[in-house]
Every structure is written in structure tokens, then in C-alpha cells.
Motif scaffolding. Sequence first.
Motif, PDB file in Angstrom:
ATOM      1  N   SER A  11       0.810  -1.216   0.000  1.00 33.60           N
ATOM      2  CA  SER A  11       0.000   0.000   0.000  1.00 33.60           C
ATOM      3  C   SER A  11       0.843   1.266   0.000  1.00 33.60           C
ATOM      4  O   SER A  11       0.294   2.360   0.050  1.00 33.60           O
ATOM      5  CB  SER A  11      -0.932   0.019   1.220  1.00 33.60           C
ATOM      6  OG  SER A  11      -0.190  -0.027   2.430  1.00 33.60           O
ATOM      7  N   ASP A  12       2.158   1.125  -0.057  1.00 28.39           N
ATOM      8  CA  ASP A  12       3.033   2.289  -0.108  1.00 28.39           C
ATOM      9  C   ASP A  12       3.386   2.581  -1.568  1.00 28.39           C
ATOM     10  O   ASP A  12       4.048   1.766  -2.211  1.00 28.39           O
ATOM     11  CB  ASP A  12       4.309   2.030   0.691  1.00 28.39           C
ATOM     12  CG  ASP A  12       5.231   3.233   0.701  1.00 28.39           C
ATOM     13  OD1 ASP A  12       5.918   3.452  -0.331  1.00 28.39           O
ATOM     14  OD2 ASP A  12       5.269   3.963   1.706  1.00 28.39           O
ATOM     15  N   PRO A  13       2.926   3.693  -2.116  1.00 31.62           N
ATOM     16  CA  PRO A  13       3.160   3.961  -3.542  1.00 31.62           C
ATOM     17  C   PRO A  13       4.634   3.939  -3.936  1.00 31.62           C
ATOM     18  O   PRO A  13       4.977   3.410  -5.001  1.00 31.62           O
ATOM     19  CB  PRO A  13       2.550   5.361  -3.746  1.00 31.62           C
ATOM     20  CG  PRO A  13       1.506   5.471  -2.682  1.00 31.62           C
ATOM     21  CD  PRO A  13       2.074   4.750  -1.496  1.00 31.62           C
ATOM     22  N   VAL A  14       5.498   4.479  -3.088  1.00 27.99           N
ATOM     23  CA  VAL A  14       6.924   4.523  -3.422  1.00 27.99           C
ATOM     24  C   VAL A  14       7.513   3.120  -3.459  1.00 27.99           C
ATOM     25  O   VAL A  14       8.239   2.746  -4.394  1.00 27.99           O
ATOM     26  CB  VAL A  14       7.686   5.409  -2.410  1.00 27.99           C
ATOM     27  CG1 VAL A  14       9.188   5.344  -2.667  1.00 27.99           C
ATOM     28  CG2 VAL A  14       7.198   6.849  -2.493  1.00 27.99           C
ATOM     29  N   LEU A  54      -6.078   5.979  -2.198  1.00 28.99           N
ATOM     30  CA  LEU A  54      -4.751   5.387  -1.983  1.00 28.99           C
ATOM     31  C   LEU A  54      -4.425   4.392  -3.089  1.00 28.99           C
ATOM     32  O   LEU A  54      -3.298   4.364  -3.602  1.00 28.99           O
ATOM     33  CB  LEU A  54      -4.698   4.695  -0.619  1.00 28.99           C
ATOM     34  CG  LEU A  54      -3.404   3.926  -0.310  1.00 28.99           C
ATOM     35  CD1 LEU A  54      -2.188   4.841  -0.376  1.00 28.99           C
ATOM     36  CD2 LEU A  54      -3.507   3.247   1.057  1.00 28.99           C
ATOM     37  N   VAL A  55      -5.399   3.573  -3.472  1.00 27.10           N
ATOM     38  CA  VAL A  55      -5.181   2.625  -4.570  1.00 27.10           C
ATOM     39  C   VAL A  55      -4.824   3.376  -5.848  1.00 27.10           C
ATOM     40  O   VAL A  55      -3.913   2.986  -6.585  1.00 27.10           O
ATOM     41  CB  VAL A  55      -6.418   1.729  -4.780  1.00 27.10           C
ATOM     42  CG1 VAL A  55      -6.223   0.816  -5.997  1.00 27.10           C
ATOM     43  CG2 VAL A  55      -6.688   0.894  -3.535  1.00 27.10           C
ATOM     44  N   ALA A  56      -5.530   4.469  -6.101  1.00 29.26           N
ATOM     45  CA  ALA A  56      -5.234   5.275  -7.291  1.00 29.26           C
ATOM     46  C   ALA A  56      -3.804   5.801  -7.249  1.00 29.26           C
ATOM     47  O   ALA A  56      -3.095   5.800  -8.267  1.00 29.26           O
ATOM     48  CB  ALA A  56      -6.223   6.428  -7.404  1.00 29.26           C
ATOM     49  N   SER A  57      -3.358   6.235  -6.081  1.00 34.55           N
ATOM     50  CA  SER A  57      -1.981   6.719  -5.949  1.00 34.55           C
ATOM     51  C   SER A  57      -0.975   5.600  -6.203  1.00 34.55           C
ATOM     52  O   SER A  57       0.059   5.810  -6.845  1.00 34.55           O
ATOM     53  CB  SER A  57      -1.765   7.305  -4.545  1.00 34.55           C
ATOM     54  OG  SER A  57      -2.570   8.445  -4.338  1.00 34.55           O
ATOM     55  N   CYS A  58      -1.286   4.418  -5.693  1.00 35.90           N
ATOM     56  CA  CYS A  58      -0.403   3.263  -5.914  1.00 35.90           C
ATOM     57  C   CYS A  58      -0.319   2.923  -7.392  1.00 35.90           C
ATOM     58  O   CYS A  58       0.770   2.673  -7.937  1.00 35.90           O
ATOM     59  CB  CYS A  58      -0.905   2.071  -5.111  1.00 35.90           C
ATOM     60  SG  CYS A  58      -0.756   2.242  -3.317  1.00 35.90           S
ATOM     61  N   VAL A  59      -1.474   2.896  -8.063  1.00 34.46           N
ATOM     62  CA  VAL A  59      -1.503   2.574  -9.490  1.00 34.46           C
ATOM     63  C   VAL A  59      -0.717   3.608 -10.287  1.00 34.46           C
ATOM     64  O   VAL A  59       0.080   3.262 -11.177  1.00 34.46           O
ATOM     65  CB  VAL A  59      -2.952   2.464  -9.996  1.00 34.46           C
ATOM     66  CG1 VAL A  59      -2.998   2.442 -11.526  1.00 34.46           C
ATOM     67  CG2 VAL A  59      -3.617   1.218  -9.434  1.00 34.46           C
ATOM     68  N   ALA A  60      -0.914   4.873  -9.972  1.00 36.56           N
ATOM     69  CA  ALA A  60      -0.207   5.933 -10.694  1.00 36.56           C
ATOM     70  C   ALA A  60       1.300   5.795 -10.512  1.00 36.56           C
ATOM     71  O   ALA A  60       2.073   5.972 -11.471  1.00 36.56           O
ATOM     72  CB  ALA A  60      -0.681   7.298 -10.208  1.00 36.56           C
ATOM     73  N   ALA A  61       1.730   5.466  -9.291  1.00 37.97           N
ATOM     74  CA  ALA A  61       3.161   5.310  -9.038  1.00 37.97           C
ATOM     75  C   ALA A  61       3.733   4.115  -9.789  1.00 37.97           C
ATOM     76  O   ALA A  61       4.833   4.182 -10.352  1.00 37.97           O
ATOM     77  CB  ALA A  61       3.399   5.158  -7.534  1.00 37.97           C
ATOM     78  N   ILE A  62       2.977   3.023  -9.817  1.00 40.37           N
ATOM     79  CA  ILE A  62       3.434   1.826 -10.529  1.00 40.37           C
ATOM     80  C   ILE A  62       3.534   2.111 -12.027  1.00 40.37           C
ATOM     81  O   ILE A  62       4.513   1.752 -12.683  1.00 40.37           O
ATOM     82  CB  ILE A  62       2.488   0.642 -10.258  1.00 40.37           C
ATOM     83  CG1 ILE A  62       2.578   0.210  -8.786  1.00 40.37           C
ATOM     84  CG2 ILE A  62       2.821  -0.540 -11.170  1.00 40.37           C
ATOM     85  CD1 ILE A  62       1.517  -0.790  -8.377  1.00 40.37           C
ATOM     86  N   LYS A  63       2.497   2.758 -12.559  1.00 41.58           N
ATOM     87  CA  LYS A  63       2.508   3.071 -13.991  1.00 41.58           C
ATOM     88  C   LYS A  63       3.693   3.962 -14.351  1.00 41.58           C
ATOM     89  O   LYS A  63       4.345   3.763 -15.376  1.00 41.58           O
ATOM     90  CB  LYS A  63       1.194   3.758 -14.398  1.00 41.58           C
ATOM     91  CG  LYS A  63       0.010   2.822 -14.506  1.00 41.58           C
ATOM     92  CD  LYS A  63      -1.241   3.550 -14.953  1.00 41.58           C
ATOM     93  CE  LYS A  63      -1.133   4.028 -16.387  1.00 41.58           C
ATOM     94  NZ  LYS A  63      -1.099   2.935 -17.374  1.00 41.58           N
ATOM     95  N   SER A  64       3.985   4.921 -13.517  1.00 45.95           N
ATOM     96  CA  SER A  64       5.126   5.792 -13.780  1.00 45.95           C
ATOM     97  C   SER A  64       6.428   5.007 -13.736  1.00 45.95           C
ATOM     98  O   SER A  64       7.327   5.227 -14.553  1.00 45.95           O
ATOM     99  CB  SER A  64       5.159   6.924 -12.750  1.00 45.95           C
ATOM    100  OG  SER A  64       6.278   7.762 -12.935  1.00 45.95           O
TER     101      SER A  64
END
Length: 343
Positions: A78-81, A124-134
Amino acid sequence: MLLLNKEKSSEGADWRFCVAPMMDWTDRHCRFFHRQLSRRARLYTEMVTSGAIMFGDRERLLGFDASEHPVALQLGGSDPVELARAAEIGAGFGYDEINLNCGCPSDRVQSGRFGACLMAEPELVASCVAAIKSAVGGQIPVTVKNRIGIDEQDSEADLTRFIETVAASGCEIFIVHARKAWLKGLSPRENRDVPPLDYERVYRLKAAFPELTIIINGGIETIAQSAKHLEMVDGVMLGRAAYKNPALLLEVDAALYGETAAPLRPHEALERMLPYIERELERGTRLSAIARHMLGLVNGRPGARPFRRLLTEESVKPGAGLDIIHAAIEAARRVEEAPSLAA
């Protein structure tokens, strides 16, 4: 409209039939075996936590055989980084997809703030997805596996909000387990059976978001059932049925992809495993670690019990080797030649 012949942009980007990520089951030996049964099925790893990838033995956790493609890495976290870094590492290993687990209901997963409990935090899920996609630079798809709801947060509006929020971050592919998860009071095993299935809700989700790829999961047991679901959604994912009765994977390529080559017979699939097993034994892998995934290959047919007993009892013995697999091949051949139960 029938979607049975719907094609994605490439063969490797097709979610029409998937084998679910299953803890303690879909390891690399299982996936290699399943690939012998179907050339087209999309395979998934067990869930691997982002922390394990950051600090653990990456080759053991992420290594796979090239023949497994298309194969997806399912991440828990659950940690985007941290998820971004884990996804970047996974992409470096050559996975065809990064999937974020938002569906596992176990207490251990909840205590780590990932799995199904994340459905309560769509931002939070959206933030995780955005970080993974980047992190993966758009080179491979980033997908989410989720439930239709959790606990009291199980209305259609709740599911719509979750999908809308996460899709806005760039996720276009959702694997939807058609049961809600009770995170309080039910065990993970009970969460696979007790909450009722609601396929119609998943169908309505696809109708509401036609631009998204929606894969349905939960309680699907046959290829015929899969084909029926494909009239309403873009893909199906089978879990326990595919593992406990792997021979159904022999039907996939012809029935769902229109392949014309004759499917393998069970004993032929075992023959294809011989070079792989020989290599693994030379590396020090125990035969039982591979053979356990083959136990259900001839389930439901006369002679299945002796076949299972052979693999179960002999593969665990010290020094167990290819002779056990050769014996299993002959046992499978006898099963194929026996009259069926329906005869």
C-alpha cells in the motif's frame, strides 16, 4: 454481443482466460506445468509483497521460465513509493503485467494494510496505481484485482466509486472477484464460499464502463461456463478449478481462442515436463515441489486415485527422480485408455 472472438492489440495482451494468483499454489513450477496445458492462458504469480521484493531474495521470488509468457506479477502493498520500486524490479525481470492485489481478505494481509481492505481507500489505490505506472514507463499494463465490496461498503455505488477513482489514475483493466469480502468475522477460506456470488453486478460494471477491460473471477468451474461469461465481459479468471482439475486447461486454446491444433492428452503434457524436471532436479529442487501441482491432472476419471497416490507417495522419497514421472506417464496413459465413468 458475443465477445468470444474479441482480440486485444497483441496475443500477449489478452485477458480472455486467466489462471488466478493463488498463495502456495501458483509458484513457478505450477505455472510451467500450466503452460504445457495451454499456450494462450494468462498466468499469474502468487502475491509477492513489495517489501519482500525490496529486501528479499529476488531471484527466488521473481524468477520464472521464459516459456511462462504471458505471465503477470501480482504485488501486495500500500506504499506507492515501495510498490513503484517493486514494480520496476518486476518489469526488469520481464513480466508482462503488474497486478495490484485489492482482493485478498486474510488477517495477515489486512494487518499490512493491503489486499481487500484497500477497497476502503480508493484514493490510496489510485496513488499506488499511478506510481506503478510511472515506474514501468507504460511498457506493460498495470491492473487491479478487487472484490465487488467489503463489509458494509458493498453497494453498487461503492464499487462504482472505487472503479472510477482507480481508473482515473490510468488503470484500464480490472479483475473483479464477484463476491464481497467480509473482513470481520470470516476466515479467508470462508470468504471463498460464504458471501454469495453476484455475477450480474460484474456484468453491470462492464456495461457502465465499456471502455475498461473487465475480467470476472469467482466460482467458475468449467470452460463452458467461461464461454458463457465471455458473452458479457472481456475475460474470465479461474482459480481453484484450474488448479484442482488442470486438465480443463487442455480445452482452453481450442474452445476460447479457436486454435485448431489437437489438444495434448494428459500423458503427453507430463512428457513435456521431463526436460524441465530434469533441469530442476539437477539444481537441487525436490521432485515433490513440482509433482504436487500435477496431482489433479486426471481427476474424475477411473484410475485417478492410483495416479495421485503414485505422485504423492513416491515423489517425497529421498532421491526421487525421473523414474517416478515416467511411471506417472504410464499411469496417465492407462487412465486415458480406461472407459469413462459416463460410458
